[in-house]
Write a protein that holds these residues in place. Structure first.
Motif, PDB file in Angstrom:
ATOM      1  N   GLU A 238       0.831  -1.205   0.000  1.00 18.88           N
ATOM      2  CA  GLU A 238       0.000   0.000   0.000  1.00 18.88           C
ATOM      3  C   GLU A 238       0.868   1.258   0.000  1.00 18.88           C
ATOM      4  N   ALA A 239       1.999   1.206   0.731  1.00 21.57           N
ATOM      5  CA  ALA A 239       2.911   2.359   0.734  1.00 21.57           C
ATOM      6  C   ALA A 239       3.494   2.592  -0.652  1.00 21.57           C
ATOM      7  N   ALA A 240       3.643   1.492  -1.413  1.00 20.53           N
ATOM      8  CA  ALA A 240       4.175   1.603  -2.774  1.00 20.53           C
ATOM      9  C   ALA A 240       3.099   1.970  -3.782  1.00 20.53           C
ATOM     10  N   GLY A 241       1.845   1.983  -3.356  1.00 20.25           N
ATOM     11  CA  GLY A 241       0.747   2.259  -4.271  1.00 20.25           C
ATOM     12  C   GLY A 241       0.413   1.089  -5.165  1.00 20.25           C
ATOM     13  N   HIS A 242       0.802  -0.132  -4.776  1.00 20.88           N
ATOM     14  CA  HIS A 242       0.565  -1.335  -5.576  1.00 20.88           C
ATOM     15  C   HIS A 242      -0.563  -2.133  -4.918  1.00 20.88           C
ATOM     16  N   HIS A 243      -1.810  -1.766  -5.269  1.00 20.33           N
ATOM     17  CA  HIS A 243      -2.961  -2.355  -4.599  1.00 20.33           C
ATOM     18  C   HIS A 243      -3.174  -3.821  -4.982  1.00 20.33           C
ATOM     19  N   GLY A 244      -2.729  -4.200  -6.168  1.00 22.74           N
ATOM     20  CA  GLY A 244      -2.837  -5.609  -6.533  1.00 22.74           C
ATOM     21  C   GLY A 244      -1.962  -6.479  -5.649  1.00 22.74           C
ATOM     22  N   LEU A 245      -0.748  -6.014  -5.380  1.00 21.92           N
ATOM     23  CA  LEU A 245       0.172  -6.747  -4.513  1.00 21.92           C
ATOM     24  C   LEU A 245      -0.317  -6.724  -3.065  1.00 21.92           C
ATOM     25  N   GLY A 246      -0.947  -5.608  -2.676  1.00 21.00           N
ATOM     26  CA  GLY A 246      -1.548  -5.548  -1.348  1.00 21.00           C
ATOM     27  C   GLY A 246      -2.669  -6.569  -1.208  1.00 21.00           C
ATOM     28  N   GLY A 247      -3.483  -6.696  -2.264  1.00 23.92           N
ATOM     29  CA  GLY A 247      -4.553  -7.691  -2.241  1.00 23.92           C
ATOM     30  C   GLY A 247      -4.018  -9.105  -2.171  1.00 23.92           C
ATOM     31  N   LEU A 248      -2.884  -9.339  -2.830  1.00 23.88           N
ATOM     32  CA  LEU A 248      -2.275 -10.666  -2.795  1.00 23.88           C
ATOM     33  C   LEU A 248      -1.880 -11.034  -1.371  1.00 23.88           C
ATOM     34  N   ASN A 249      -1.259 -10.091  -0.648  1.00 24.69           N
ATOM     35  CA  ASN A 249      -0.855 -10.355   0.733  1.00 24.69           C
ATOM     36  C   ASN A 249      -2.058 -10.491   1.659  1.00 24.69           C
ATOM     37  N   LEU A 250      -3.050  -9.643   1.470  1.00 27.45           N
ATOM     38  CA  LEU A 250      -4.248  -9.734   2.301  1.00 27.45           C
ATOM     39  C   LEU A 250      -4.982 -11.048   2.040  1.00 27.45           C
ATOM     40  N   GLY A 251      -5.040 -11.436   0.765  1.00 30.81           N
ATOM     41  CA  GLY A 251      -5.652 -12.720   0.430  1.00 30.81           C
ATOM     42  C   GLY A 251      -4.883 -13.885   1.013  1.00 30.81           C
ATOM     43  N   PRO A 279      -9.909  -3.088  -9.093  1.00 32.60           N
ATOM     44  CA  PRO A 279      -9.653  -1.998 -10.054  1.00 32.60           C
ATOM     45  C   PRO A 279      -8.184  -1.893 -10.492  1.00 32.60           C
ATOM     46  N   TYR A 280      -7.287  -2.541  -9.780  1.00 28.74           N
ATOM     47  CA  TYR A 280      -5.857  -2.338 -10.018  1.00 28.74           C
ATOM     48  C   TYR A 280      -5.120  -3.595 -10.469  1.00 28.74           C
ATOM     49  N   ALA A 281      -5.613  -4.750 -10.085  1.00 28.32           N
ATOM     50  CA  ALA A 281      -4.868  -5.992 -10.309  1.00 28.32           C
ATOM     51  C   ALA A 281      -5.031  -6.489 -11.735  1.00 28.32           C
ATOM     52  N   SER A 282      -4.051  -7.267 -12.180  1.00 29.32           N
ATOM     53  CA  SER A 282      -4.157  -7.929 -13.483  1.00 29.32           C
ATOM     54  C   SER A 282      -5.116  -9.092 -13.374  1.00 29.32           C
ATOM     55  N   ALA A 283      -5.463  -9.680 -14.516  1.00 31.42           N
ATOM     56  CA  ALA A 283      -6.427 -10.783 -14.529  1.00 31.42           C
ATOM     57  C   ALA A 283      -5.925 -11.971 -13.717  1.00 31.42           C
ATOM     58  N   ARG A 284      -4.650 -12.296 -13.860  1.00 32.81           N
ATOM     59  CA  ARG A 284      -4.133 -13.468 -13.145  1.00 32.81           C
ATOM     60  C   ARG A 284      -3.973 -13.187 -11.647  1.00 32.81           C
ATOM     61  N   GLU A 285      -3.670 -11.943 -11.292  1.00 38.51           N
ATOM     62  CA  GLU A 285      -3.660 -11.603  -9.871  1.00 38.51           C
ATOM     63  C   GLU A 285      -5.038 -11.829  -9.261  1.00 38.51           C
ATOM     64  N   LEU A 286      -6.075 -11.382  -9.980  1.00 38.54           N
ATOM     65  CA  LEU A 286      -7.432 -11.565  -9.477  1.00 38.54           C
ATOM     66  C   LEU A 286      -7.819 -13.040  -9.429  1.00 38.54           C
ATOM     67  N   ALA A 287      -7.371 -13.822 -10.413  1.00 33.42           N
ATOM     68  CA  ALA A 287      -7.662 -15.256 -10.394  1.00 33.42           C
ATOM     69  C   ALA A 287      -7.113 -15.894  -9.130  1.00 33.42           C
ATOM     70  N   MET A 288      -5.888 -15.525  -8.766  1.00 29.47           N
ATOM     71  CA  MET A 288      -5.274 -16.110  -7.581  1.00 29.47           C
ATOM     72  C   MET A 288      -6.005 -15.670  -6.309  1.00 29.47           C
ATOM     73  N   ILE A 289      -6.389 -14.398  -6.234  1.00 30.29           N
ATOM     74  CA  ILE A 289      -7.067 -13.910  -5.030  1.00 30.29           C
ATOM     75  C   ILE A 289      -8.451 -14.548  -4.890  1.00 30.29           C
ATOM     76  N   TRP A 290      -9.187 -14.663  -5.989  1.00 30.36           N
ATOM     77  CA  TRP A 290     -10.514 -15.293  -5.925  1.00 30.36           C
ATOM     78  C   TRP A 290     -10.398 -16.785  -5.625  1.00 30.36           C
ATOM     79  N   ASP A 291      -9.322 -17.434  -6.067  1.00 31.80           N
ATOM     80  CA  ASP A 291      -9.076 -18.827  -5.674  1.00 31.80           C
ATOM     81  C   ASP A 291      -9.073 -18.955  -4.154  1.00 31.80           C
ATOM     82  N   ARG A 292      -8.387 -18.026  -3.513  1.00 25.12           N
ATOM     83  CA  ARG A 292      -8.280 -18.082  -2.061  1.00 25.12           C
ATOM     84  C   ARG A 292      -9.603 -17.748  -1.389  1.00 25.12           C
ATOM     85  N   ALA A 293     -10.364 -16.868  -2.004  1.00 21.46           N
ATOM     86  CA  ALA A 293     -11.693 -16.566  -1.475  1.00 21.46           C
ATOM     87  C   ALA A 293     -12.590 -17.804  -1.557  1.00 21.46           C
ATOM     88  N   ALA A 294     -12.478 -18.555  -2.650  1.00 19.20           N
ATOM     89  CA  ALA A 294     -13.271 -19.782  -2.796  1.00 19.20           C
ATOM     90  C   ALA A 294     -12.888 -20.799  -1.727  1.00 19.20           C
TER      91      ALA A 294
END
Length: 445
Positions: A238-251, A279-294
């Motif tokens: 988040e400090a780097a402004g990389h919300h996709g990477l932040g989502g990866l860690n939170l996931g 809004p910020y992550a690439s398609a594959r980043e989102l695929a990985m995060i939604w995998d973990r949500a499932a």
């Protein structure tokens, strides 16, 4: 039969007694030397009795106990006599004097990326060399130089290399190295001078390294360390402004908490990660995060939410365009095949074997079995699904395969899956195949 590990374990035992140290005292000294807290008397007991080889702790043992370096040959006597052809060209085999630098990192990356067998012991030896070398972040800061592009490139290469080591090593074999790398980067962020843009790149690297530490620590059974690492990763991203990477860690944190017995909390974190990163992550980043949500939803028993999350995963893969944008290296392993494994796991957890079994059988049949840990884990879910389907003999056969694959794999995840399967097979001990699997479990322990 006395194993090579037992011979070296006797060396440790004898030297410890000569120094008049207890196992906890030796563990404390090793932790101080490595800058960690993960060694304890129980682990030293396993080394001394030959149950586990010290692997990544080897250079610290040699130093603290002042054992001659050539004693380490007892761990790999066959390798010393007849090393595989592809290892002879590697400059890191001359341990423990080896120094890890960028050309050697490139060699490792090339070795892991080419087709053909990769010996886990070879990667383990590379990990040893890594552990006894100083990260370039530390050397750079000591020299008082301003951080520039060359150091960023070197740290990124090392991080990519460590990530690929994780394909072949268990968590206990790799945790010291990844932790050392993250600490060195954070230290550089605190002490060095750099431009705003360079600082952002360093924060992104710290977030990537934190995610890797979280994953490796969880595989080693060090859940508190994993939670701390993921939290560091969220803040750095988040400090780097990389919300996709932040989502990866939170996931990752949500996935960990769900797997550790807090599924409802895991659902909240993984869904928050997916929605926040969208809004910020690439398609594959989102695929990985939604995998973990499932996965978190399945552990919470929420079948409808799990199915919806799996649908989001499919949508993300459909939206992925390989040439549309440059993606970070840490996405190299994200694919439809990996998401299919998660589908199989989710349906297994929800006790839907008619859905789970065909998916897992298909994926496993085409999976690279050189990755022993992942193959063991995937087959463990297949075994559980087969039990749910009433196929005891097939489930027992899969369990036996899992046990065979787990030999030498220092993964807490795999150990827990084997324990779970043994418990589920116990009521079927009258079935010969089940009894054989249970006997193998007892032998392994």
């Amino acid at each position: 039969m006395v194993t090579a590990g037992a011979e070296f374990g006797q060396v440790i035992w004898n030297r410890r007694l000569e120094l008049g140290w207890s196992r906890p005292q030796l563990a404390s000294k090793l932790n101080t030397r490595a800058g960690l807290t993960t060694c304890d008397g129980a682990l030293i007991y396993k080394w001394e009795t030959g149950r586990h080889a010290p692997k990544a702790w080897l250079p610290h043992i040699l130093h603290v106990l002042t054992i001659p370096a050539d004693a380490a040959a007892l761990l790999h006597p066959a390798t010393a006599r007849t090393a595989p052809a592809h290892t002879c060209e590697n400059p890191l085999i001359g341990l423990p004097e080896a120094v890890f630098d960028r050309p050697q990192a490139d060699t490792l990356l090339a070795m892991l990326d080419v087709s053909g067998p990769v010996e886990p012991d070879t990667v383990g030896q590379l990990a040893h060399a890594w552990l006894i070398s100083e990260p370039p972040q530390i050397l750079h800061q000591r020299a008082g130089r301003r951080v520039g592009d060359s150091l960023i490139a070197e740290v990124r290469t090392r991080t990519n290399t460590l990530r690929r080591m994780d394909d072949y090593l268990g968590g206990l074999d790799l945790i010291a190295q990844v932790t050392q790398e993250l600490r060195a980067t954070v230290h550089l962020l605190r002490e060095a001078s750099y431009t705003e843009q360079t600082g952002r790149l360093l924060l992104e690297l710290a977030a990537e390294q934190a995610q890797l530490v979280g994953w490796v620590a969880a595989d080693a059974g060090l859940n508190q360390q994993a939670q701390r690492a993921y939290t560091v990763g969220v803040h750095a991203a988040e400090a780097a402004g990389h919300h996709g990477l932040g989502g990866l860690n939170l996931g990752g944190l949500g996935y960990l908490l769900a797997s550790a017995g807090n599924p409802e909390y895991g659902v909240v974190l993984t869904r928050s990660a997916a929605v926040g990163a969208a809004p910020y992550a690439s398609a594959r980043e989102l695929a990985m995060i939604w995998d973990r949500a499932a996965w978190a939803a399945s552990l919470a028993g929420r079948e409808r939410e799990a199915a919806a999350a799996l649908g989001r995963v499919e949508d993300a893969h459909d939206a992925h365009q390989p040439d549309a944008r440059e993606e970070p290296d840490w996405l190299y392993w994200v694919s439809r095949a990996e998401s299919l494994v998660m589908q199989g796991r989710v349906w297994t957890e929800l006790r839907r074997p008619l859905r789970a079994v065909p998916i897992l059988q298909t994926v496993i049949s085409g999976y690279d079995h050189e990755h022993a840990r992942e193959t063991a884990l995937y087959r463990s879910w297949l075994a559980a699904a087969l039990l749910d389907a009433g196929e005891v003999e097939e489930a027992a056969a899969e369990t036996t395969r899992v046990i065979g694959l787990s030999a030498g794999v220092t993964s807490d995840r795999v150990a827990k899956r084997i324990t779970l399967l043994a418990g589920r097979l116990t009521p079927y001990a009258h079935v010969p195949a089940a009894q054989e699997a249970l006997d193998r479990v007892r032998e392994q322990r």
